[in-house]
Design a protein around this motif. Sequence first.
Motif, PDB file in Angstrom:
ATOM      1  N   ASN A 103       0.616  -1.358  -0.031  1.00 19.30           N
ATOM      2  CA  ASN A 103      -0.037   0.267   0.119  1.00 19.30           C
ATOM      3  C   ASN A 103       0.664   1.319   0.052  1.00 19.30           C
ATOM      4  N   GLN A 104       0.941   1.795  -1.301  1.00 23.25           N
ATOM      5  CA  GLN A 104       1.863   3.571  -1.420  1.00 23.25           C
ATOM      6  C   GLN A 104       0.863   4.270  -1.146  1.00 23.25           C
ATOM      7  N   LEU A 105       0.685   5.334  -0.388  1.00 20.76           N
ATOM      8  CA  LEU A 105      -0.175   6.290   0.147  1.00 20.76           C
ATOM      9  C   LEU A 105       0.491   7.633  -0.598  1.00 20.76           C
ATOM     10  N   GLY A 106       0.047   8.403  -1.325  1.00 18.17           N
ATOM     11  CA  GLY A 106       0.590   9.914  -1.389  1.00 18.17           C
ATOM     12  C   GLY A 106       1.260   9.435  -2.738  1.00 18.17           C
ATOM     13  N   VAL A 107       1.262   9.125  -3.536  1.00 16.37           N
ATOM     14  CA  VAL A 107       1.971   8.684  -5.154  1.00 16.37           C
ATOM     15  C   VAL A 107       1.429  10.441  -5.243  1.00 16.37           C
ATOM     16  N   PRO A 108       2.487  11.050  -6.425  1.00 15.82           N
ATOM     17  CA  PRO A 108       2.157  11.525  -7.202  1.00 15.82           C
ATOM     18  C   PRO A 108       1.149  11.015  -8.524  1.00 15.82           C
ATOM     19  N   GLU A 109      -0.377  11.912  -8.772  1.00 15.34           N
ATOM     20  CA  GLU A 109      -1.310  11.622  -9.622  1.00 15.34           C
ATOM     21  C   GLU A 109      -0.409  12.042 -11.006  1.00 15.34           C
ATOM     22  N   SER A 110       0.534  12.936 -11.402  1.00 13.55           N
ATOM     23  CA  SER A 110       1.421  11.970 -12.566  1.00 13.55           C
ATOM     24  C   SER A 110       2.609  11.269 -12.504  1.00 13.55           C
ATOM     25  N   CYS A 111       2.590  10.048 -11.822  1.00 15.46           N
ATOM     26  CA  CYS A 111       3.457   9.032 -11.290  1.00 15.46           C
ATOM     27  C   CYS A 111       2.689   7.573 -10.643  1.00 15.46           C
ATOM     28  N   ASP A 112       1.562   7.590 -11.230  1.00 12.77           N
ATOM     29  CA  ASP A 112       1.436   6.304 -10.337  1.00 12.77           C
ATOM     30  C   ASP A 112       1.211   5.756 -11.711  1.00 12.77           C
ATOM     31  N   GLY A 113       0.338   5.408 -12.596  1.00  9.82           N
ATOM     32  CA  GLY A 113       0.738   5.233 -13.813  1.00  9.82           C
ATOM     33  C   GLY A 113       1.862   3.598 -14.108  1.00  9.82           C
TER      34      GLY A 113
END
Length: 139
Positions: A103-113
């Motif tokens: 569970n990785q919390l707080g990933v920048p939206e531009s990086c999650d893919g």
Amino acid sequence: MKLKTENIFQVVEVKASPSDIYDLLLDETTHSAFTNKSATIDAREGGNFAFCNNNHQGYFIRLIKNKRIILAWTHRRFPKNHYTIVDLTLERLENDGTRISLNQLGVPESCDGWLTEAWRKTYWEPLEQFVLEEEFSEA
């Protein structure tokens, strides 16, 4: 400026014991061997780490032997000084394998893919292959 974030949740099952997986993840030599990338690891609460040729860095928040690893984790492609929380839980399966929950919390939206895919390609698939090739005990 507010940073939009996402969470990454993944579950993988590996045919090795929780103690083997815990040790593989936290030992510099084996971590480097299965990822095929350099790793520096001070495996203690508050200890620093640098994984994957220094692309990921941070420190250990909580270590519960053979059960849980919680890290403050950043990536060179993240905004400056932005850390996520990576929570890895190790659960023994009936077949003596291990279920790893990430569970990785707080990933920048531009990086999650790309990061979602990177966890699979850089960690889970090589870890599964390494365990099979090394014939870890399932005790």
